[in-house]
Scaffold this active site. Sequence first.
Site, PDB file in Angstrom:
ATOM      1  N   GLU A   1      -1.881 -15.818 -25.705  1.00 21.63           N
ATOM      2  CA  GLU A   1      -0.636 -15.714 -26.473  1.00 21.63           C
ATOM      3  C   GLU A   1       0.446 -15.106 -25.567  1.00 21.63           C
ATOM      4  OE1 GLU A   1      -0.519 -14.939 -30.428  1.00 21.63           O
ATOM      5  OE2 GLU A   1       1.634 -14.601 -30.280  1.00 21.63           O
TER       6      GLU A   1
ATOM      7  N   PRO B   1       0.781  -1.243   0.000  1.00 22.51           N
ATOM      8  CA  PRO B   1       0.000   0.000   0.000  1.00 22.51           C
ATOM      9  C   PRO B   1       0.809   1.288   0.000  1.00 22.51           C
ATOM     10  CG  PRO B   1      -0.283  -1.194   2.085  1.00 22.51           C
ATOM     11  CD  PRO B   1       0.499  -2.086   1.171  1.00 22.51           C
TER      12      PRO B   1
END
Lengths: 181, 181
Positions: free
Chosen positions: A137, A113
Amino acid sequence: MELFEKTLDSKKIFDGRVLHIVLDEVELPDGKRSKREVVNHPGGVCVAALDEDNNLSFVKQFRYPYKEVVLELPAGKLEKGSTPLENGKRELLEETGLEGYSYISLGQVYPSPGYTSEIIHLYACRVKSQGEQRLDEGEFLNVEKISLNKAVEMVLNNMIPDSKTQIAVLKTAALLKSGKI
Amino acid sequence: MELFEKTLDSKKIFDGRVLHIVLDEVELPDGKRSKREVVNHPGGVCVAALDEDNNLSFVKQFRYPYKEVVLELPAGKLEKGSTPLENGKRELLEETGLEGYSYISLGQVYPSPGYTSEIIHLYACRVKSQGEQRLDEGEFLNVEKISLNKAVEMVLNNMIPDSKTQIAVLKTAALLKSGKI
């Protein structure tokens, strides 16, 4: 103590395919100014899929920032226009060929964070059926089944570094113990 | 399946105070080319400090990427020239005024292995003495004590999103249960 920081200015540093970096100027609670380097990220999802023998399906992938193969639960980036849960179902199917049911939320993860806005949504589910992997892919990974008990042991023995995977494994074990999955 | 990705080129995008962003070109296992957006980060440390009544000391901080106050265990970035454990002891003292003993490693966390190289080192310890907070300039946080049992409940009820905190709380509880701390 008052903690809020006010944005004074925001400068776009990089607009990538995944990462969007900004350098902001903020006003601190004491009125002084400081800089914040922020990674804006579309968010992610991760799924712990438990089969009838209580095995979890993991994936092993080369993770370029560490230059090593990392063991993780199936996961991926959120795609626009679909919910975190829909993204989780899609990623599980693509990466492992598994279709799940009885999905239950394991909450959200803020991975780091201090600098990233990423939120990873965690789910556990039961496995309904096994089909074929449908990798994108440029996506290369190996699937590995590990029993939930063994996975908990691996987490507690510090053998699984990935944050979302550690959390999802330990929470899935707690849910199973309390009969919630 | 072969998983390794070979670096063909690396382009520096941003050299910040904390984040170092690169855009690399890689050769995938099938010989095709792809791009990797990477955050290079100095690493971090996080400490679960357990007092004699099995309370943990947490810190509440405004986390700018989320624009909200986040509950975390004491933590910080690694500084050069000192070990992760030394950094952990320093951060605990600075943020909470606590001095610990009986430090034990809770392993490492890869917060988001798809794009950041950050490694967060986790420790648990027992509390020896309580002194004064010594915050860095520009650092604003409130300390809050929560019992380990309550913290475990909060993690399992998805009330603590921070990754390192979820992991350190659950691992500390497991260590305590097995008499290791």
